[in-house]
Design a protein around this motif. Structure first.
Motif, PDB file in Angstrom:
ATOM      1  N   LEU A 279      68.586  88.894 -29.554  1.00  0.00           N
ATOM      2  CA  LEU A 279      69.603  87.842 -29.512  1.00  0.00           C
ATOM      3  C   LEU A 279      70.848  88.274 -30.290  1.00  0.00           C
ATOM      4  O   LEU A 279      71.985  88.107 -29.832  1.00  0.00           O
ATOM      5  N   ILE A 283      74.699  88.810 -28.844  1.00  0.00           N
ATOM      6  CA  ILE A 283      75.865  88.071 -29.360  1.00  0.00           C
ATOM      7  C   ILE A 283      76.946  89.029 -29.876  1.00  0.00           C
ATOM      8  O   ILE A 283      78.124  88.884 -29.559  1.00  0.00           O
ATOM      9  N   TYR A 294      74.585  82.644 -33.069  1.00  0.00           N
ATOM     10  CA  TYR A 294      73.146  82.887 -33.238  1.00  0.00           C
ATOM     11  C   TYR A 294      72.450  81.578 -33.607  1.00  0.00           C
ATOM     12  O   TYR A 294      71.416  81.221 -33.023  1.00  0.00           O
ATOM     13  N   GLU A 296      73.511  78.628 -33.124  1.00  0.00           N
ATOM     14  CA  GLU A 296      73.593  77.667 -32.007  1.00  0.00           C
ATOM     15  C   GLU A 296      72.484  77.937 -30.987  1.00  0.00           C
ATOM     16  O   GLU A 296      71.965  77.016 -30.361  1.00  0.00           O
ATOM     17  N   ALA A 297      72.091  79.216 -30.853  1.00  0.00           N
ATOM     18  CA  ALA A 297      71.096  79.572 -29.841  1.00  0.00           C
ATOM     19  C   ALA A 297      69.668  79.471 -30.361  1.00  0.00           C
ATOM     20  O   ALA A 297      68.722  79.446 -29.587  1.00  0.00           O
ATOM     21  N   LYS A 298      69.493  79.457 -31.691  1.00  0.00           N
ATOM     22  CA  LYS A 298      68.122  79.530 -32.224  1.00  0.00           C
ATOM     23  C   LYS A 298      67.889  78.416 -33.247  1.00  0.00           C
ATOM     24  O   LYS A 298      68.478  78.420 -34.332  1.00  0.00           O
TER      25      LYS A 298
END
Ligand code: NDP
Length: 448
Positions: A279, A283, A294, A296-298
């Protein structure tokens, strides 16, 4: 003249001749403060002005880099190449594209590079270059035009037997590709050995991308082993999230450690599950986005725009971003939280005050010129492969990198033991071991 007076005279000359070059002064101070025991054993180096000559680059170039942005506006940046020492081989060292780049920064990096390259045991001199250009937020077309303009001047000064640049902050595979393309076009030569850090498909070396980060972790592993420790189950923080940081994280995870935080210039992320490298790469390398993406995604991660990764409890810290990013307060926090080892993936990321505190607290400290030497060592392996028109397998190249790092570590300890009786003094060991190799070559080559 006694040795201390000689060193102070050289120092005073550097400060007088190069006013305002704060980072260069800092790097010179760091090296010179280690050299007294070596010069006492080798008065001939004082008599032949070795230290004085080493502090003056053989050649320094500054040049205009004009280019046109996507709106048709003319931009002008300043380019540099410092050809510091060719005592051991062609000048070798990266190019940095970052708005903070100035003469003092490039000279500090070039000066460090002399001793680092000597420590690798390979035939490479020291150099460094770059420009105050910020690739961030620029389109591929803009980056290409900038690189072409930069190389239009630089090509006169580089060559596989003269000066061999590579990447550094802001210069990755994309920039190396554009720089190489322009060199080839101007010179009409496919001279693979003129740049290192090339993609594997056309002259690059396997493991070069990974080399600096992996090498830093190998160095840290060697330091830890001297006290019976390893990475297994250890909590690690890394600063930066660029080339060096990404591959340091990868290797720590491969060795059973857990990297719980990393950063960029906008802030840092904490992920107690361990940083998800795929990830993070997506990014930073594909989307070229900010680190907050990061978190925001995890869901297990959080982003903070304030503070540093060094505020967190950790066993090992790997500063892999930029110079002077780990200061006194960070060192105090790390020591209070029980850090065992700090290894510099970046160049001079720890301030002198921080290094002193680590020393006093008995924290294992690996200075950049030793701990991050794996990058340039693998660049030298790339040059060897280019000269032989050959390419080695990943495993073969990585095992050579690991051997170089073990050797750099052993040299630092043996030299520190021999000159100060304290094998853990990696700063003194790396400075003296690197210096002696260059000084021997300079002595043999006469006053040049
Ligand atoms: P990259 O450009 O790939 O990454 C640099 C990272 O550091 C980015 O995350 C960047 O954040 C961050 N950073 C840069 N400047 C600052 C700043 N002023 N404050 C906070 N963070 C900052 O560079 P590399 O990973 O290649 O280089 C990192 C360090 O390692 C440098 O000191 C370099 O000289 C050293 N080094 C590199 C080698 C190599 O082979 N690449 C070899 C040996 C040493 P952001 O994205 O926000 O800018």
């Amino acid at each position: 003249m006694n040795v201390s007076a000689h060193i102070e005279a050289v120092h005073a000359q550097v400060r007088r001749r190069d006013p305002g070059e704060a980072e260069f002064h800092q790097a010179v101070t760091e090296v010179l403060s280690s050299l007294t025991p070596a010069l006492e054993r080798h008065p001939e180096y004082v008599e032949t002005g070795i230290v004085e000559r080493l502090c003056e680059p053989e050649r320094q170039l500054a040049f205009r880099v004009p280019w046109v942005d996507d709106h048709g506006d003319v931009r002008v940046n300043r380019g540099f190449r410092i050809e510091f020492s060719s005592a051991l081989g062609p000048y070798k060292g990266g190019l940095r594209f970052h708005p903070s780049v100035n003469l003092g920064i490039v000279k500090f990096l070039g000066f460090e590079q002399i001793f680092k390259n000597a420590l690798t045991g390979m035939s490479i001199g020291g150099g460094k270059g770059g420009a105050d250009f910020d690739p961030r937020g620029r389109s591929d077309g803009e980056v290409m035009r900038f690189c072409q303009s930069f190389m239009t001047e630089l090509h006169r000064h580089v060559g596989e037997r003269t000066d061999v640049p590579a990447g550094d902050i802001g210069v990755g595979a994309r920039e190396i590709g554009y720089l190489f393309g322009q060199y080839k076009r101007i010179t009409n030569r496919f001279e693979a050995g003129v740049l290192t850090g090339k993609p594997v498909a056309w002259g690059g070396s396997h493991a070069r991308t990974e080399a600096t980060g992996y090498g830093t972790v190998y160095f840290a592993q060697e330091m830890l082993a001297t006290r019976g420790h390893d990475f297994e189950g250890r909590r690690v923080v890394v600063s930066g999230s660029g080339n060096v940081a990404l591959y340091a994280i990868e290797k720590v995870h491969a060795l059973g450690g857990l990297v719980v935080a990393c950063s960029d210039s906008s802030g840092y992320i904490v992920d107690e599950d361990g940083i998800d490298l795929e990830l993070l790469k997506e990014i930073k390398e594909v989307r070229r986005a900010r680190l907050s993406a990061y978190a925001e995604a995890k869901p297990t991660a959080r982003f903070s725009a304030r503070g540093t990764v060094y505020d967190l409890r950790c066993d090992i810290a790997l500063p892999c971003a930029t110079q002077n990013e780990l200061g006194r307060e960070d060192a105090v926090a790390l020591i209070k939280n029980g850090v065992l080892a700090v290894a510099e993936g970046a160049n001079m990321p720890c301030t002198p005050e921080a290094v002193q505190l680590f020393h006093e607290a008995g924290v294992l400290f690996g200075p950049g010129k030793a701990a991050n030497a794996g990058g340039v060592a693998t660049s030298a392996l790339e040059m060897q492969q280019n000269a032989a028109r050959d390419q080695w397998a990943f495993e073969e190249t990585e095992s050579r990198l690991a051997a170089v790092m073990r050797n750099v570590h052993a040299q630092c300890r043996q030299t520190a033991e021999e000159y100060s009786g304290t094998p853990d003094d990696y700063v003194l060991g790396s400075n003296i071991a690197g210096f002696l190799r260059v000084a021997d070559a300079m002595s043999a080559q006469g006053i040049v």
